[in-house]
Write a protein that holds these residues in place. Structure first.
Motif, PDB file in Angstrom:
ATOM      1  N   SER A 143       0.862  -1.188   0.000  1.00 24.74           N
ATOM      2  CA  SER A 143       0.000   0.000   0.000  1.00 24.74           C
ATOM      3  C   SER A 143       0.892   1.229   0.000  1.00 24.74           C
ATOM      4  O   SER A 143       2.073   1.157   0.374  1.00 24.74           O
ATOM      5  CB  SER A 143      -0.880  -0.011   1.260  1.00 24.74           C
ATOM      6  OG  SER A 143      -1.485   1.236   1.480  1.00 24.74           O
ATOM      7  N   SER A 144       0.319   2.374  -0.374  1.00 32.44           N
ATOM      8  CA  SER A 144       1.065   3.611  -0.171  1.00 32.44           C
ATOM      9  C   SER A 144       1.413   3.786   1.304  1.00 32.44           C
ATOM     10  O   SER A 144       2.441   4.384   1.644  1.00 32.44           O
ATOM     11  CB  SER A 144       0.263   4.810  -0.683  1.00 32.44           C
ATOM     12  OG  SER A 144      -1.011   4.874  -0.060  1.00 32.44           O
ATOM     13  N   ALA A 145       0.567   3.223   2.194  1.00 32.53           N
ATOM     14  CA  ALA A 145       0.864   3.244   3.622  1.00 32.53           C
ATOM     15  C   ALA A 145       1.986   2.297   3.995  1.00 32.53           C
ATOM     16  O   ALA A 145       2.426   2.273   5.150  1.00 32.53           O
ATOM     17  CB  ALA A 145      -0.386   2.896   4.430  1.00 32.53           C
ATOM     18  N   ILE A 150       0.801   7.585   6.955  1.00 33.98           N
ATOM     19  CA  ILE A 150      -0.527   8.133   6.684  1.00 33.98           C
ATOM     20  C   ILE A 150      -1.317   8.086   7.987  1.00 33.98           C
ATOM     21  O   ILE A 150      -1.389   7.044   8.643  1.00 33.98           O
ATOM     22  CB  ILE A 150      -1.254   7.343   5.579  1.00 33.98           C
ATOM     23  CG1 ILE A 150      -0.470   7.421   4.257  1.00 33.98           C
ATOM     24  CG2 ILE A 150      -2.670   7.869   5.387  1.00 33.98           C
ATOM     25  CD1 ILE A 150      -1.047   6.578   3.148  1.00 33.98           C
ATOM     26  N   GLU A 151      -1.910   9.191   8.350  1.00 36.39           N
ATOM     27  CA  GLU A 151      -2.594   9.273   9.642  1.00 36.39           C
ATOM     28  C   GLU A 151      -3.753   8.277   9.738  1.00 36.39           C
ATOM     29  O   GLU A 151      -4.426   7.977   8.757  1.00 36.39           O
ATOM     30  CB  GLU A 151      -3.132  10.688   9.870  1.00 36.39           C
ATOM     31  CG  GLU A 151      -4.200  11.123   8.877  1.00 36.39           C
ATOM     32  CD  GLU A 151      -4.795  12.487   9.212  1.00 36.39           C
ATOM     33  OE1 GLU A 151      -5.155  12.706  10.388  1.00 36.39           O
ATOM     34  OE2 GLU A 151      -4.884  13.322   8.296  1.00 36.39           O
ATOM     35  N   GLY A 152      -3.942   7.773  10.943  1.00 33.24           N
ATOM     36  CA  GLY A 152      -5.097   6.948  11.230  1.00 33.24           C
ATOM     37  C   GLY A 152      -4.979   5.488  10.869  1.00 33.24           C
ATOM     38  O   GLY A 152      -5.908   4.710  11.122  1.00 33.24           O
ATOM     39  N   SER A 157      -0.372   0.385   8.428  1.00 30.93           N
ATOM     40  CA  SER A 157       0.884   0.832   7.826  1.00 30.93           C
ATOM     41  C   SER A 157       2.042  -0.084   8.209  1.00 30.93           C
ATOM     42  O   SER A 157       2.887  -0.423   7.372  1.00 30.93           O
ATOM     43  CB  SER A 157       1.179   2.269   8.251  1.00 30.93           C
ATOM     44  OG  SER A 157       2.397   2.719   7.697  1.00 30.93           O
ATOM     45  N   ALA A 158       2.070  -0.501   9.461  1.00 26.99           N
ATOM     46  CA  ALA A 158       3.137  -1.401   9.906  1.00 26.99           C
ATOM     47  C   ALA A 158       3.102  -2.718   9.138  1.00 26.99           C
ATOM     48  O   ALA A 158       4.145  -3.244   8.727  1.00 26.99           O
ATOM     49  CB  ALA A 158       3.008  -1.663  11.405  1.00 26.99           C
ATOM     50  N   VAL A 184       2.795  -4.515  -5.187  1.00 25.91           N
ATOM     51  CA  VAL A 184       2.209  -3.249  -5.618  1.00 25.91           C
ATOM     52  C   VAL A 184       1.805  -2.468  -4.376  1.00 25.91           C
ATOM     53  O   VAL A 184       1.524  -3.046  -3.318  1.00 25.91           O
ATOM     54  CB  VAL A 184       0.989  -3.455  -6.539  1.00 25.91           C
ATOM     55  CG1 VAL A 184       1.429  -4.057  -7.864  1.00 25.91           C
ATOM     56  CG2 VAL A 184      -0.088  -4.303  -5.873  1.00 25.91           C
ATOM     57  N   ALA A 185       1.807  -1.154  -4.504  1.00 21.63           N
ATOM     58  CA  ALA A 185       1.456  -0.274  -3.389  1.00 21.63           C
ATOM     59  C   ALA A 185       0.370   0.691  -3.846  1.00 21.63           C
ATOM     60  O   ALA A 185       0.644   1.851  -4.154  1.00 21.63           O
ATOM     61  CB  ALA A 185       2.683   0.476  -2.891  1.00 21.63           C
TER      62      ALA A 185
END
Length: 252
Positions: A143-145, A150-152, A157-158, A184-185
Protein backbone atom coordinates in the motif's frame (compact mmCIF):
# COMPACT_ATOMS: atom_id res chain seq x y z
CA UNK A 1 2.41 -27.28 -16.34
CA UNK A 2 2.65 -28.75 -19.84
CA UNK A 3 2.69 -26.80 -23.06
CA UNK A 4 -1.08 -27.18 -23.34
CA UNK A 5 -2.33 -26.98 -19.76
CA UNK A 6 -3.47 -23.59 -18.43
CA UNK A 7 -1.55 -21.89 -15.67
CA UNK A 8 -2.88 -21.85 -12.10
CA UNK A 9 -3.30 -18.68 -10.04
CA UNK A 10 -4.25 -18.40 -6.36
CA UNK A 11 -5.78 -15.12 -5.14
CA UNK A 12 -6.52 -14.40 -1.49
CA UNK A 13 -9.28 -11.96 -0.69
CA UNK A 14 -10.43 -12.74 -4.20
CA UNK A 15 -14.18 -12.45 -3.70
CA UNK A 16 -14.47 -8.66 -3.86
CA UNK A 17 -12.59 -5.40 -4.30
CA UNK A 18 -9.08 -5.58 -5.68
CA UNK A 19 -8.96 -9.35 -5.44
CA UNK A 20 -12.03 -9.77 -7.62
CA UNK A 21 -10.73 -7.23 -10.14
CA UNK A 22 -7.49 -9.21 -10.37
CA UNK A 23 -9.38 -12.48 -10.75
CA UNK A 24 -11.38 -11.02 -13.63
CA UNK A 25 -8.17 -9.90 -15.34
CA UNK A 26 -6.59 -13.32 -14.92
CA UNK A 27 -9.72 -15.06 -16.19
CA UNK A 28 -9.10 -13.29 -19.48
CA UNK A 29 -5.75 -15.13 -19.60
CA UNK A 30 -7.58 -18.51 -19.58
CA UNK A 31 -6.11 -19.43 -16.21
CA UNK A 32 -7.35 -21.91 -13.65
CA UNK A 33 -8.17 -19.89 -10.54
CA UNK A 34 -8.31 -20.60 -6.84
CA UNK A 35 -10.18 -17.89 -4.94
CA UNK A 36 -9.68 -17.86 -1.16
CA UNK A 37 -11.87 -15.55 0.89
CA UNK A 38 -13.37 -15.37 4.37
CA UNK A 39 -16.81 -14.47 2.96
CA UNK A 40 -18.31 -17.67 1.58
CA UNK A 41 -21.49 -16.08 0.19
CA UNK A 42 -19.67 -13.44 -1.85
CA UNK A 43 -17.01 -15.99 -2.75
CA UNK A 44 -19.57 -18.31 -4.33
CA UNK A 45 -21.10 -15.40 -6.22
CA UNK A 46 -17.69 -14.41 -7.59
CA UNK A 47 -16.95 -18.03 -8.51
CA UNK A 48 -20.20 -18.24 -10.47
CA UNK A 49 -19.48 -14.93 -12.22
CA UNK A 50 -16.02 -16.10 -13.25
CA UNK A 51 -17.34 -19.46 -14.43
CA UNK A 52 -19.90 -17.69 -16.59
CA UNK A 53 -16.94 -16.04 -18.29
CA UNK A 54 -15.50 -19.48 -19.02
CA UNK A 55 -12.93 -19.69 -16.23
CA UNK A 56 -12.23 -22.83 -14.22
CA UNK A 57 -12.51 -21.78 -10.58
CA UNK A 58 -12.19 -23.37 -7.15
CA UNK A 59 -13.47 -21.32 -4.22
CA UNK A 60 -12.07 -21.96 -0.74
CA UNK A 61 -13.51 -20.32 2.35
CA UNK A 62 -10.48 -19.28 4.40
CA UNK A 63 -9.55 -17.01 7.27
CA UNK A 64 -5.94 -16.20 6.37
CA UNK A 65 -5.09 -15.42 10.00
CA UNK A 66 -5.32 -19.16 10.65
CA UNK A 67 -2.28 -21.06 9.39
CA UNK A 68 -4.15 -24.33 8.91
CA UNK A 69 -6.75 -22.59 6.71
CA UNK A 70 -3.98 -21.03 4.61
CA UNK A 71 -2.39 -24.44 4.15
CA UNK A 72 -5.82 -25.75 3.18
CA UNK A 73 -6.31 -23.34 0.26
CA UNK A 74 -2.82 -24.22 -0.96
CA UNK A 75 -3.61 -27.92 -0.64
CA UNK A 76 -6.86 -27.45 -2.58
CA UNK A 77 -4.97 -25.73 -5.39
CA UNK A 78 -2.45 -28.57 -5.57
CA UNK A 79 -5.06 -31.32 -5.32
CA UNK A 80 -7.32 -29.74 -7.92
CA UNK A 81 -4.79 -28.37 -10.40
CA UNK A 82 -1.43 -29.94 -9.52
CA UNK A 83 0.63 -26.77 -9.17
CA UNK A 84 0.62 -23.04 -8.38
CA UNK A 85 2.15 -20.80 -11.02
CA UNK A 86 0.97 -17.43 -9.70
CA UNK A 87 0.06 -16.16 -6.24
CA UNK A 88 -1.63 -12.84 -5.47
CA UNK A 89 -1.22 -12.25 -1.73
CA UNK A 90 -4.07 -9.79 -1.40
CA UNK A 91 -6.30 -10.45 1.63
CA UNK A 92 -6.33 -7.63 4.15
CA UNK A 93 -8.35 -5.37 6.45
CA UNK A 94 -8.01 -1.67 7.17
CA UNK A 95 -8.43 -1.54 10.93
CA UNK A 96 -10.33 1.02 13.04
CA UNK A 97 -8.92 4.17 11.41
CA UNK A 98 -7.99 5.89 14.65
CA UNK A 99 -4.71 7.32 16.01
CA UNK A 100 -2.47 4.48 17.11
CA UNK A 101 -2.77 5.02 20.88
CA UNK A 102 -6.55 4.72 20.59
CA UNK A 103 -6.34 1.20 19.19
CA UNK A 104 -7.22 -1.62 21.54
CA UNK A 105 -4.94 -4.64 21.81
CA UNK A 106 -7.65 -6.68 20.10
CA UNK A 107 -7.79 -4.23 17.18
CA UNK A 108 -4.01 -4.32 16.82
CA UNK A 109 -4.00 -8.11 16.84
CA UNK A 110 -6.79 -8.35 14.26
CA UNK A 111 -4.92 -6.24 11.70
CA UNK A 112 -1.58 -7.93 12.38
CA UNK A 113 -3.11 -11.40 12.17
CA UNK A 114 -4.86 -10.84 8.84
CA UNK A 115 -2.52 -8.48 7.02
CA UNK A 116 0.89 -9.69 8.12
CA UNK A 117 0.62 -13.16 9.63
CA UNK A 118 -1.87 -14.19 6.96
CA UNK A 119 0.36 -12.90 4.18
CA UNK A 120 3.44 -14.59 5.64
CA UNK A 121 1.59 -17.88 6.03
CA UNK A 122 0.55 -17.64 2.39
CA UNK A 123 4.11 -16.99 1.27
CA UNK A 124 5.43 -19.90 3.32
CA UNK A 125 3.02 -22.53 2.00
CA UNK A 126 2.94 -21.26 -1.59
CA UNK A 127 6.73 -21.08 -1.71
CA UNK A 128 6.89 -24.70 -0.53
CA UNK A 129 4.94 -25.65 -3.66
CA UNK A 130 6.77 -23.33 -6.04
CA UNK A 131 10.18 -24.48 -4.87
CA UNK A 132 9.25 -28.09 -5.62
CA UNK A 133 8.20 -27.20 -9.16
CA UNK A 134 11.12 -24.78 -9.67
CA UNK A 135 9.13 -21.78 -10.83
CA UNK A 136 6.52 -19.24 -9.83
CA UNK A 137 5.58 -15.58 -9.58
CA UNK A 138 4.15 -13.78 -6.55
CA UNK A 139 2.69 -10.31 -6.10
CA UNK A 140 2.16 -9.04 -2.56
CA UNK A 141 -0.46 -6.37 -1.90
CA UNK A 142 1.33 -3.57 -0.06
CA UNK A 143 0.00 0.00 0.00
CA UNK A 144 1.06 3.61 -0.17
CA UNK A 145 0.86 3.24 3.62
CA UNK A 146 3.66 0.70 3.22
CA UNK A 147 5.90 3.40 1.76
CA UNK A 148 5.04 6.55 3.74
CA UNK A 149 3.23 7.50 6.93
CA UNK A 150 -0.53 8.13 6.68
CA UNK A 151 -2.59 9.27 9.64
CA UNK A 152 -5.10 6.95 11.23
CA UNK A 153 -3.72 3.67 9.86
CA UNK A 154 -0.70 2.99 12.05
CA UNK A 155 -1.09 -0.77 12.46
CA UNK A 156 -2.18 -1.18 8.85
CA UNK A 157 0.88 0.83 7.83
CA UNK A 158 3.14 -1.40 9.91
CA UNK A 159 1.79 -4.51 8.19
CA UNK A 160 2.18 -3.02 4.73
CA UNK A 161 5.74 -1.85 5.46
CA UNK A 162 6.32 -5.45 6.50
CA UNK A 163 5.09 -6.72 3.15
CA UNK A 164 7.32 -4.24 1.33
CA UNK A 165 10.27 -5.58 3.31
CA UNK A 166 9.54 -9.29 2.87
CA UNK A 167 9.11 -8.74 -0.87
CA UNK A 168 12.71 -7.53 -1.12
CA UNK A 169 14.10 -10.31 1.05
CA UNK A 170 12.31 -13.16 -0.72
CA UNK A 171 13.24 -11.82 -4.15
CA UNK A 172 16.89 -12.05 -3.13
CA UNK A 173 16.50 -15.48 -1.53
CA UNK A 174 14.63 -17.20 -4.36
CA UNK A 175 15.51 -15.47 -7.64
CA UNK A 176 18.10 -18.12 -8.51
CA UNK A 177 15.49 -20.82 -7.96
CA UNK A 178 13.11 -19.56 -10.62
CA UNK A 179 10.72 -17.53 -8.45
CA UNK A 180 9.97 -13.82 -8.76
CA UNK A 181 8.41 -11.81 -5.92
CA UNK A 182 7.15 -8.27 -6.41
CA UNK A 183 4.59 -6.03 -4.72
CA UNK A 184 2.21 -3.25 -5.62
CA UNK A 185 1.46 -0.27 -3.39
CA UNK A 186 -1.96 1.14 -4.28
CA UNK A 187 -2.98 4.47 -2.89
CA UNK A 188 -6.60 5.10 -2.00
CA UNK A 189 -8.66 3.05 -4.44
CA UNK A 190 -12.42 2.89 -4.95
CA UNK A 191 -13.05 -0.46 -3.26
CA UNK A 192 -15.71 -1.59 -0.75
CA UNK A 193 -13.10 -1.34 2.03
CA UNK A 194 -12.35 2.30 1.17
CA UNK A 195 -16.07 3.04 0.85
CA UNK A 196 -16.62 1.70 4.37
CA UNK A 197 -13.67 3.72 5.66
CA UNK A 198 -15.09 6.85 3.98
CA UNK A 199 -18.35 6.32 5.88
CA UNK A 200 -16.48 6.24 9.20
CA UNK A 201 -13.86 8.92 8.51
CA UNK A 202 -14.97 11.25 5.68
CA UNK A 203 -12.60 14.01 6.81
CA UNK A 204 -9.52 11.79 6.57
CA UNK A 205 -10.58 10.44 3.18
CA UNK A 206 -11.24 13.94 1.82
CA UNK A 207 -7.79 15.12 2.94
CA UNK A 208 -6.14 12.09 1.37
CA UNK A 209 -7.91 12.63 -1.93
CA UNK A 210 -6.96 16.32 -2.01
CA UNK A 211 -3.31 15.34 -1.46
CA UNK A 212 -3.15 13.15 -4.59
CA UNK A 213 -1.53 15.05 -7.48
CA UNK A 214 -4.00 13.52 -9.95
CA UNK A 215 -6.85 14.64 -7.65
CA UNK A 216 -8.70 11.31 -7.68
CA UNK A 217 -8.63 7.85 -6.18
CA UNK A 218 -7.49 4.90 -8.25
CA UNK A 219 -9.74 2.20 -9.66
CA UNK A 220 -9.61 -1.56 -9.03
CA UNK A 221 -9.03 -2.08 -12.74
CA UNK A 222 -5.88 0.05 -12.67
CA UNK A 223 -4.50 -1.98 -9.78
CA UNK A 224 -5.47 -5.27 -11.42
CA UNK A 225 -3.68 -4.38 -14.65
CA UNK A 226 -0.51 -3.51 -12.73
CA UNK A 227 -0.65 -6.71 -10.69
CA UNK A 228 -1.02 -8.77 -13.84
CA UNK A 229 1.89 -6.95 -15.50
CA UNK A 230 4.18 -7.89 -12.62
CA UNK A 231 2.71 -11.32 -12.07
CA UNK A 232 2.87 -12.56 -15.65
CA UNK A 233 6.40 -11.30 -16.17
CA UNK A 234 6.27 -9.57 -19.53
CA UNK A 235 9.49 -8.00 -18.23
CA UNK A 236 10.92 -10.92 -16.24
CA UNK A 237 13.94 -8.99 -14.99
CA UNK A 238 11.66 -6.98 -12.70
CA UNK A 239 12.09 -8.61 -9.30
CA UNK A 240 11.88 -7.38 -5.71
CA UNK A 241 10.14 -4.09 -6.50
CA UNK A 242 7.17 -2.44 -4.82
CA UNK A 243 5.39 -0.44 -7.50
CA UNK A 244 3.20 2.50 -6.38
CA UNK A 245 -0.20 2.95 -8.02
CA UNK A 246 -1.23 6.18 -6.36
CA UNK A 247 -1.54 9.08 -8.79
CA UNK A 248 1.82 10.48 -7.63
CA UNK A 249 0.95 10.57 -3.90
CA UNK A 250 4.20 8.97 -2.67
CA UNK A 251 6.30 10.92 -5.18
CA UNK A 252 5.83 14.11 -3.15
Amino acid sequence: MTATSPAVAVITGGASGLGKAIALQLAEQSMQLVIADINAEIGRETQAELEQLGATVAFVEADVSQAEQVKHYVDVALERFGRIDYFVNNAGISGPGTPFADNSVEQIDAVLDTNLRGALYGLKFVLDAMLKQGSGSIVNMSSSAGLVGIEGVGVYSATKHGLTGITKTLAVEYAARGIRINAVAPGATETPMVAAYREMHPDIVARNEAAIPQQRFGTPGEVAKTVCFLLLGSVPHINGVTLPIDGGYTAQ
